[in-house]
Every structure is written in C-alpha cells, then in structure tokens.
Design an enzyme around this catalytic site. Structure first.
Site, PDB file in Angstrom:
ATOM      1  CD  GLU A   1       2.442 -65.576  58.056  1.00  0.00           C
ATOM      2  OE1 GLU A   1       1.288 -65.645  58.514  1.00  0.00           O
ATOM      3  OE2 GLU A   1       3.330 -66.383  58.361  1.00  0.00           O
TER       4      GLU A   1
ATOM      5  CE1 TYR B   1       7.103 -71.860  57.036  1.00  0.00           C
ATOM      6  CE2 TYR B   1       5.935 -72.518  59.021  1.00  0.00           C
ATOM      7  CZ  TYR B   1       6.429 -71.530  58.189  1.00  0.00           C
ATOM      8  OH  TYR B   1       6.275 -70.214  58.543  1.00  0.00           O
TER       9      TYR B   1
ATOM     10  CD1 TRP C   1       2.227 -72.254  58.503  1.00  0.00           C
ATOM     11  CD2 TRP C   1       1.616 -70.405  57.427  1.00  0.00           C
ATOM     12  NE1 TRP C   1       3.238 -71.919  57.627  1.00  0.00           N
ATOM     13  CE2 TRP C   1       2.883 -70.785  56.958  1.00  0.00           C
ATOM     14  CE3 TRP C   1       1.014 -69.255  56.896  1.00  0.00           C
ATOM     15  CZ2 TRP C   1       3.567 -70.069  55.977  1.00  0.00           C
ATOM     16  CZ3 TRP C   1       1.696 -68.546  55.914  1.00  0.00           C
ATOM     17  CH2 TRP C   1       2.954 -68.954  55.466  1.00  0.00           C
TER      18      TRP C   1
END
Length: 198
Positions: free
Chosen positions: A51, A29, A59
């Site tokens: 988000e 990522y 995250w």
C-alpha cells in the site's frame, strides 16, 4: 484503494465491484483477498509495504508487480528487510520487478524496523492494528462506488499513530486502502456478490 476506471469484470456467474477490470489477476484479488479479514502478521506487513508502494499510483499497477516485490523483498520478511543497507537499496533501485522509487524503498526498510518494534510491544502486529476498528470488521453498505470514502476517522487515527511510531507512507488515504485490503472494512458495494461474504 485508488480505483481504476469503471470497467466491470465480465462474468456470467458473478457480479463484482465496479473498480474491477477484466484481468484474471485483478478478479482473483477482488474475489479472494479484498475485504477478507487478515490476522497473519507476515501478510499484514506485505500489504502495508504494498500500500505504501501504491502512493500516487493505481493498485492495479502494484498488484501486477506483487510477485516482483515478493522476490526482491525476501518474501516480505520484516526481519530481513529491517537490516537492508544502502548497497541493498541501490540494488533494489535497479530491479525492474518493483516500483523503483528510492523514498518508497527506504520507507519499506524503515517500516520493517517499526513493524518489529510494534510486534515486540503488542505481541503481534495483528493485536495492534485491529484495535483501530475495535477488533471487528466494519461492514459498510454502499450502493455505489462513488459513496466509498477515501478516509474515515478510523484511518485518520491509524495514520496518526503509525506516523508517531515512525512509519512512512502511511497517510490516512493509504491507511484506509490498507483497511480495505486487510478486511478491516468490507467495502464491496451492494450490487457485488461479495458484499455479504464472510
């Protein structure tokens, strides 16, 4: 982005931002998505939904459930999500592949409807959302992860306008994380090999 404890990814060939842990998923990522400009509406919607799901969590937690979200939310198709009803929301609340929070699930449905309205008004979400950075990525030059802000005047403006349009879970901190994720800002620190990547 809510950062993990500073555990640098071990690599003999690459230096990365301090928030990256050793999970190959997280490394991938960081290396291939975070800070890379996104102009595809479907991906912009996916990141907005994810988000929002992150609120109050890390995250990394959301990233590990990304495939579960893709499956549960019809590949992040806003047209499909916009017509989800209470029965579908109840079904999603039982899905262990996602974060089972009713407010966040309802927000995803609301945001899909708002997203489609924005696309209709502006021609695409891309044309709408990139106006907050003047249609060009902001390239920051942070020396240390501690210098990276949680919000900026741009994320404040984005948050205010999204809320006015009915979007949920779009506070300024979430908006700034979204800007980082979609490459509207490049916050790779100077000791990271990706700081100057295009």
């Amino acid at each position: 982005m809510k950062t993990e404890p500073s555990v640098a990814a071990k690599s003999t060939s690459c230096a990365r931002c301090a928030w990256v842990n050793e999970d190959p998923l997280y490394i991938d990522y960081h290396d291939h998505e975070w800070g890379v400009p996104v102009h595809d509406d479907r991906l912009l919607f996916e990141m907005l939904l994810l988000e929002g799901a992150q609120a109050g969590l890390s995250w990394y937690t959301v990233l590990k459930k990304r495939e579960g979200y893709r499956r549960a939310f019809d590949g992040f198709d806003p047209h499909r999500i916009a017509v989800y009803d209470d029965v579908k929301a109840d079904e999603l609340m039982k899905d262990e592949g996602i974060i089972r929070n009713r407010l966040k699930i309802q927000a995803a449905i609301t945001n899909a409807k708002c997203f489609l309205k924005v696309c209709e008004e502006f021609g695409s979400f891309d044309k709408y959302i990139w106006q907050f950075v003047g249609f060009e990525p902001i390239r920051n030059r942070w020396r240390d992860i501690r210098e990276v802000p949680a919000t900026t005047k741009e994320s404040d403006a984005m948050s205010k306008d999204l809320k006015k349009r009915g979007f949920k879970f779009v506070g300024s901190t979430i908006c700034y994380a979204y800007m980082q994720a979609c490459g509207m800002v490049n916050d790779h620190t100077l000791d990271c090999d990706f700081a100057n990547a295009d």
